[in-house]
Design an enzyme around this catalytic site. Structure first.
Site, short mmCIF file in Angstrom:
data_model
loop_
_atom_site.label_atom_id
_atom_site.label_comp_id
_atom_site.label_asym_id
_atom_site.label_seq_id
_atom_site.Cartn_x
_atom_site.Cartn_y
_atom_site.Cartn_z
N LYS A 63 0.81 -1.23 0.00
CA LYS A 63 0.00 0.00 0.00
C LYS A 63 0.85 1.28 0.00
CE LYS A 63 -4.38 -1.92 1.35
NZ LYS A 63 -5.31 -2.24 2.41
N ARG A 98 -3.40 -9.81 5.55
CA ARG A 98 -3.88 -9.99 4.17
C ARG A 98 -2.76 -9.51 3.24
NH1 ARG A 98 -6.32 -6.94 0.26
NH2 ARG A 98 -7.99 -7.93 -0.96
N1 HH2 Z 1 -7.50 -3.85 1.07
C1 HH2 Z 1 -7.87 -3.97 -0.22
C2 HH2 Z 1 -8.97 -4.75 -0.57
N2 HH2 Z 1 -9.67 -5.43 0.35
N3 HH2 Z 1 -10.01 -6.06 2.59
C3 HH2 Z 1 -9.66 -5.97 3.87
N4 HH2 Z 1 -10.34 -6.66 4.81
N5 HH2 Z 1 -8.61 -5.19 4.29
C4 HH2 Z 1 -7.87 -4.46 3.40
O1 HH2 Z 1 -6.92 -3.75 3.83
C5 HH2 Z 1 -8.20 -4.54 2.02
C6 HH2 Z 1 -9.31 -5.36 1.64
C7 HH2 Z 1 -7.07 -3.26 -1.26
O2 HH2 Z 1 -6.03 -4.08 -1.73
P1 HH2 Z 1 -6.10 -5.00 -3.04
O3 HH2 Z 1 -7.17 -6.04 -2.93
O4 HH2 Z 1 -4.77 -5.55 -3.32
O5 HH2 Z 1 -6.41 -3.97 -4.21
P2 HH2 Z 1 -7.71 -3.58 -5.00
O6 HH2 Z 1 -8.74 -3.12 -4.02
O7 HH2 Z 1 -7.24 -2.48 -5.93
O8 HH2 Z 1 -8.18 -4.82 -5.72
#
Ligand code: HH2
Length: 297
Positions: A221, A255
């Site tokens: 992030k 995660r």
């Molecule tokens: N961060 C993202 C998505 N889902 N869920 C939880 N519980 N906690 C988090 O910090 C979180 C989440 C964002 O990361 P990522 O899935 O890699 O990216 P994107 O939302 O662009 O798919």
């Protein structure tokens, strides 16, 4: 402490790794990288082989400024991956806020709903409550992904996040979801500046007072980019360090995109905590296998 989810009860006496599987064309780190269903399923298998305790499959990018896909589009993205992942022997979480998607994946047998909107969309809470063993992750977010960069204003971010999560925990209990099924997430990077995210890490212990496990996602992030000056593709070491820092402050589940590196780091961290390792001596590179002591190497 335990986390009750559909097919499993997860023992949280050791930290757990949730591997991220993004079935999205536009995620901030790995969007579109695993375009075909076969490639996404292979990614699930690779994460399990690397030691993931949970798979988290998502069909909506929540990066700042992202637009939500339709529920039908999101469902079409995740359903074939979830179906295959359910055969891999580890808990399957689905990262969604959409009741239609929740209902379909829970009916299919998914173990956890990971909702960045903490079951606030109409109908979402009822979907989860209707599956009496399904787990849920309730995350803090202010505003929506397309507006949240303008919502990053707090008097005391930790107090505000704790109050929000406490209120959501009470609301889901009221709606019929037992607390044993719930974990809480401060939502790193969701309508938060680097300073807010770091305050949530430094004072993460305050969130434990609600009596439920903390799940947290620092992987790749922006705050890690602010600290190290590195672009998203070069934040592996920073992500592993952040995961360890979160676990050291009581997080139960991290995660992550980089499962193998995080699993190794947590094994060493835990061995240092315990003064012993969970597994030793059976690997070909261990001292016992060829009779050489560590010092001889
Ligand atoms: N961060 C993202 C998505 N889902 N869920 C939880 N519980 N906690 C988090 O910090 C979180 C989440 C964002 O990361 P990522 O899935 O890699 O990216 P994107 O939302 O662009 O798919």
């Amino acid at each position: 402490m335990h986390w009750q989810i559909s097919r499993f009860t997860i023992d949280l006496s050791r930290p757990r790794v949730m591997g991220i599987v993004n079935a999205t064309p536009d995620s901030f780190f790995d969007g579109g990288r695993h375009a075909s269903v076969a490639a996404m399923v292979a990614q699930c298998e690779a994460q399990v082989a690397a030691g993931a305790d949970i798979l988290d499959i998502g069909g909506e990018s929540t990066r700042p400024g992202a637009h939500s896909p339709s529920a039908a589009e999101e469902l079409a993205r995740v359903l074939p991956i979830v179906r295959a992942a359910l055969g891999l022997g580890v808990p399957v979480s689905v990262d969604t806020s959409e009741p239609l998607v929740m209902r379909a994946v829970l009916d299919l047998g998914a173990d956890i709903i990971n909702d960045v909107r903490a079951l606030r969309r109409p109908g979402a809470l009822a979907c989860v409550a209707a599956h009496p063993r399904a787990g849920v992750c309730l995350m803090h977010m202010k505003g929506e992904p397309d507006t949240m960069s303008t919502s990053a204003s707090y008097d005391d971010v930790v107090a505000e996040v704790a109050a929000f999560l406490g209120a959501r925990l009470a609301a889901v209990q009221e709606g019929g979801v037992a607390p044993e099924r719930v974990v809480l997430d401060p939502g790193i990077g969701f309508a938060k500046s680097a300073e807010h995210n770091l305050a949530l890490l430094a004072r993460q212990g305050e969130l434990l007072a609600m009596g439920r496990p903390i799940l947290v996602g620092w992987s790749r992030k922006g705050t890690l980019g602010r600290i190290t000056g590195r672009p998203v593709g070069e934040r592996l070491a920073a992500s592993v360090a952040a995961a360890l820092a979160a676990v050291a402050r009581g997080a139960a589940v991290v995660r992550v995109h980089d499962v193998a590196a995080t699993v190794d780091a947590l094994k060493v961290w835990r061995a240092a905590q315990l003064g012993a390792a969970d597994e030793l001596g059976t690997r070909p590179d261990s001292g016992a296998a060829d009779g050489k002591s560590e010092q001889e190497r």
